[in-house]
Design a protein around this motif. Structure first.
Motif, short mmCIF file in Angstrom:
data_model
loop_
_atom_site.label_atom_id
_atom_site.label_comp_id
_atom_site.label_asym_id
_atom_site.label_seq_id
_atom_site.Cartn_x
_atom_site.Cartn_y
_atom_site.Cartn_z
N GLU A 76 0.86 -1.19 0.00
CA GLU A 76 0.00 0.00 0.00
C GLU A 76 0.89 1.24 0.00
N GLY A 77 0.34 2.38 -0.35
CA GLY A 77 1.06 3.63 -0.21
C GLY A 77 1.36 4.34 -1.51
N LYS A 78 1.78 5.59 -1.35
CA LYS A 78 2.06 6.47 -2.50
C LYS A 78 3.24 5.98 -3.33
N GLU A 89 2.08 3.23 -5.55
CA GLU A 89 1.23 3.76 -6.62
C GLU A 89 2.07 4.43 -7.70
N ARG A 90 3.09 5.19 -7.31
CA ARG A 90 3.96 5.82 -8.30
C ARG A 90 4.76 4.79 -9.09
#
Length: 158
Positions: free
Chosen positions: A47-49, A52-53
């Motif tokens: 999970e997390g930014k 995602e990037r």
């Protein structure tokens, strides 16, 4: 990227390729859904930014998945395909290059056509077929989810 446990996810709102081909050939589109396909494997993803990037940069979401005894052998679960009624489309075999260029790859194109009061038949036809397809798929899911033991599992359309 929007995979979630305990729900079914389909990506259709930005998908127009199959609809474009159906309109160009005059072929009906047939909504179908496969119950049980998300239970064939277990999976985990971070999970997390940062994740995602990374997923956006790679253009796929890296994840771990496993089946029986942590192997790639799938779990033995029932899988059932349900098929809805075909959605007839009006054939437009030769859309102009301008129509194809403007056909919706996103809702932004559609909104700009409304703002400029410049409605393109091909674009509107694709959006109409897509809307009908999504609603038919949702109805198909709702009609069969209780019989196939998915009553507590929502369907999310992205």
């Amino acid at each position: 990227m929007f995979m979630k446990h305990d729900c079914e996810v389909v990506y259709l709102k930005k998908r127009f390729g199959f609809i474009r081909i159906a309109v160009e050939t005059g072929s009906p589109v047939v909504p179908c859904f496969i119950f049980g396909q998300t239970r064939v494997y277990n999976w985990w993803r971070p999970e997390g930014k940062l994740y995602e990037r990374l997923s956006s940069a790679l253009r796929f979401a890296p994840m771990l998945f496993w089946g029986k005894l942590w192997t790639p052998i799938p779990f033995s679960v029932p899988v059932c395909a349900v098929v809805g009624k075909p959605i007839e489309v009006t054939q437009n075999p030769n859309p102009t290059q301008d129509e194809v260029r403007r056909c919706p790859d996103s809702q932004q194109c559609f909104l700009s056509s409304i703002i400029t009061k410049n409605f393109w038949n091909f674009e509107l036809q694709l959006l109409e077929v897509q809307k009908s397809f999504i609603s038919s798929l949702q109805e198909l899911y709702e009609r069969h989810k209780v019989d196939l033991r998915y009553e507590g599992v929502p369907l999310h359309v992205y």
